[in-house]
Scaffold this motif. Sequence first.
Motif, short mmCIF file in Angstrom:
data_model
loop_
_atom_site.label_atom_id
_atom_site.label_comp_id
_atom_site.label_asym_id
_atom_site.label_seq_id
_atom_site.Cartn_x
_atom_site.Cartn_y
_atom_site.Cartn_z
N GLU A 7 0.82 -1.22 0.00
CA GLU A 7 0.00 0.00 0.00
C GLU A 7 0.85 1.26 0.00
OE1 GLU A 7 -2.53 -0.42 3.36
OE2 GLU A 7 -4.04 -1.62 2.30
N ILE A 8 1.97 1.24 0.72
CA ILE A 8 2.77 2.47 0.84
C ILE A 8 4.03 2.44 -0.03
CG2 ILE A 8 1.92 3.07 3.14
CD1 ILE A 8 4.21 1.73 4.41
N GLY A 9 4.23 1.32 -0.76
CA GLY A 9 5.29 1.29 -1.76
C GLY A 9 6.69 1.09 -1.23
N PHE A 10 6.84 0.38 -0.12
CA PHE A 10 8.17 0.11 0.43
C PHE A 10 8.57 -1.34 0.17
CE2 PHE A 10 7.02 3.44 3.81
CZ PHE A 10 7.50 4.46 3.01
N THR A 11 9.88 -1.57 0.06
CA THR A 11 10.38 -2.92 -0.16
C THR A 11 10.28 -3.73 1.13
OG1 THR A 11 11.95 -2.05 -1.79
CG2 THR A 11 12.36 -4.27 -0.95
N LEU A 12 9.72 -4.92 1.01
CA LEU A 12 9.52 -5.79 2.18
C LEU A 12 10.48 -6.96 2.15
CD1 LEU A 12 7.77 -6.57 4.67
CD2 LEU A 12 6.36 -7.91 3.10
N PHE A 13 11.09 -7.24 3.30
CA PHE A 13 11.96 -8.39 3.46
C PHE A 13 11.36 -9.30 4.52
CE2 PHE A 13 14.50 -4.98 1.83
CZ PHE A 13 15.39 -5.57 0.95
N SER A 14 11.54 -10.60 4.35
CA SER A 14 10.94 -11.54 5.30
C SER A 14 11.76 -11.72 6.56
CB SER A 14 10.73 -12.91 4.63
OG SER A 14 11.98 -13.44 4.21
N ASP A 15 13.05 -11.33 6.53
CA ASP A 15 13.86 -11.48 7.72
C ASP A 15 14.80 -10.29 7.87
OD1 ASP A 15 16.88 -12.44 6.95
OD2 ASP A 15 15.40 -13.09 5.46
N THR A 16 15.22 -10.07 9.10
CA THR A 16 16.01 -8.89 9.45
C THR A 16 17.38 -8.89 8.80
OG1 THR A 16 14.89 -8.64 11.58
CG2 THR A 16 17.09 -7.70 11.39
N LYS A 17 18.08 -10.01 8.84
CA LYS A 17 19.45 -10.04 8.34
C LYS A 17 19.53 -9.74 6.85
CE LYS A 17 21.05 -13.09 12.02
NZ LYS A 17 21.63 -14.41 12.39
N THR A 18 18.57 -10.24 6.09
CA THR A 18 18.55 -9.95 4.65
C THR A 18 18.33 -8.46 4.42
OG1 THR A 18 17.68 -12.16 4.18
CG2 THR A 18 17.45 -10.50 2.46
N LEU A 19 17.41 -7.87 5.17
CA LEU A 19 17.16 -6.43 5.07
C LEU A 19 18.44 -5.64 5.35
CD1 LEU A 19 15.41 -3.78 5.12
CD2 LEU A 19 15.03 -4.27 7.55
N LEU A 20 19.12 -5.97 6.44
CA LEU A 20 20.31 -5.22 6.83
C LEU A 20 21.43 -5.36 5.79
CD1 LEU A 20 20.44 -6.13 10.63
CD2 LEU A 20 19.54 -4.03 9.59
N ASP A 21 21.63 -6.58 5.32
CA ASP A 21 22.75 -6.82 4.41
C ASP A 21 22.51 -6.29 3.01
OD1 ASP A 21 24.11 -8.04 6.46
OD2 ASP A 21 23.44 -10.06 5.94
N LYS A 22 21.27 -6.28 2.57
CA LYS A 22 20.98 -5.83 1.21
C LYS A 22 20.79 -4.32 1.11
CE LYS A 22 19.27 -9.95 -1.07
NZ LYS A 22 18.23 -10.50 -1.98
N THR A 23 20.30 -3.70 2.18
CA THR A 23 20.01 -2.26 2.09
C THR A 23 21.06 -1.39 2.78
OG1 THR A 23 18.67 -2.18 4.13
CG2 THR A 23 17.55 -2.80 2.08
N ARG A 24 21.80 -1.93 3.73
CA ARG A 24 22.80 -1.17 4.49
C ARG A 24 22.26 0.20 4.89
NH1 ARG A 24 25.97 -3.95 7.14
NH2 ARG A 24 27.23 -2.08 7.40
N PRO A 25 21.23 0.23 5.72
CA PRO A 25 20.63 1.51 6.11
C PRO A 25 21.54 2.32 7.02
CG PRO A 25 19.73 -0.26 7.43
CD PRO A 25 20.61 -0.91 6.39
N ASP A 26 21.24 3.63 7.14
CA ASP A 26 21.97 4.48 8.09
C ASP A 26 21.56 4.19 9.52
OD1 ASP A 26 23.23 5.90 5.97
OD2 ASP A 26 21.42 7.11 5.73
N GLY A 27 20.31 3.79 9.70
CA GLY A 27 19.79 3.49 11.03
C GLY A 27 18.61 2.55 10.92
#
Length: 348
Positions: free
Chosen positions: A46-66
């Motif tokens: 609905e809001i157009g954000f990329t969804l990941f099923s697990d935390t580690k994949t999110l962190l490793d693929k996106t490398r966010p600032d926070g």
Amino acid sequence: MPPTRIAVIGAGLIGRKHLAILRDDPAFEVAGIADPSPQAEVCAREIGFTLFSDTKTLLDKTRPDGVIVASPNVTHRETALAIIARGIPAIVEKPLADTIADALAIVRAAEKAKVPVLTGHHRRHNPIMQAARDFVRAGHLGKLVAVTATWLCRKPEDYFDVAWRRETGGGPVLINAIHDIDCLRMVVGEIESVQATTANSARGFPVEDTAAAVLTFANGALGTFVISDSTATPWNWEATSRESAIVPSEIENCFLVAGTRGGLAIPQLQHWCYDDHGAWADPLTRRTLPVRHADPYPRQLHHFARVIRGEEAPLIDAAEGARTLAATLAIAQSAKTGRPVRVADLLE
């Protein structure tokens, strides 16, 4: 300055609140969401954000600032440790963890890695609470003597359709009163010991619906704190502070702080005192402290961005969050044992 890229773990109620603020503020960019639930998939679409099923994949693929951790309490330790291991600053929503041991594991890991970890007690960023803290710290009330706090409201019956809210740990002490405990620590000072009792007579569920605690502060002040989610009253923060979008506002107070030179009612910020050396037969003077109301959640996120950039130290870090958690858990432990509990003992 490029936008600060923030990832959000958990797309429940509080996670969606953070996402809405991040989406609408050009100072931020949502790096992605991690949440395995079907509801999260709908939210992300609905809001157009990329969804990941697990935390580690999110962190490793996106490398966010926070990262904002808004997942269930039981996951906070594992999630926070994964974030810290990657050197990424985080806000962990309250409570920091569901046990003291897990909270201290987060604190130690953050300190060892020198990674900023904030605890999501958003009221620390509310101008009302900041004005009250500054007024008390300036000595306008004299020596603090007595404090009264209330969190009294009535939750709707369908709130308890979720099974865990009827079980131990799902009651107003850990879910709601922890915010008020943090407010008391912020304004009055460290809580040294707690003597408490609880009851479940209003609904009969295994979890408490009412609690009462006597608090002893390190500065010598004594306090009482009465909590219930089964009462028809306005004497709770949500109803009195104008902070909640869903609770009607009432011109009432939920904290009373009394000292040798005056008293302060919060959140209306009514200051009571005598002229010169008055006593009970003399008239009291009342004035209202000036404050400009503001939503604390965006203020918290902008503070987080400044922490990420190294411009500010955390207003409430993981160690502070652990101390608030310990003072709150002391209520439950004292009620269970019938004996006073020293908060410091829980942190050892």
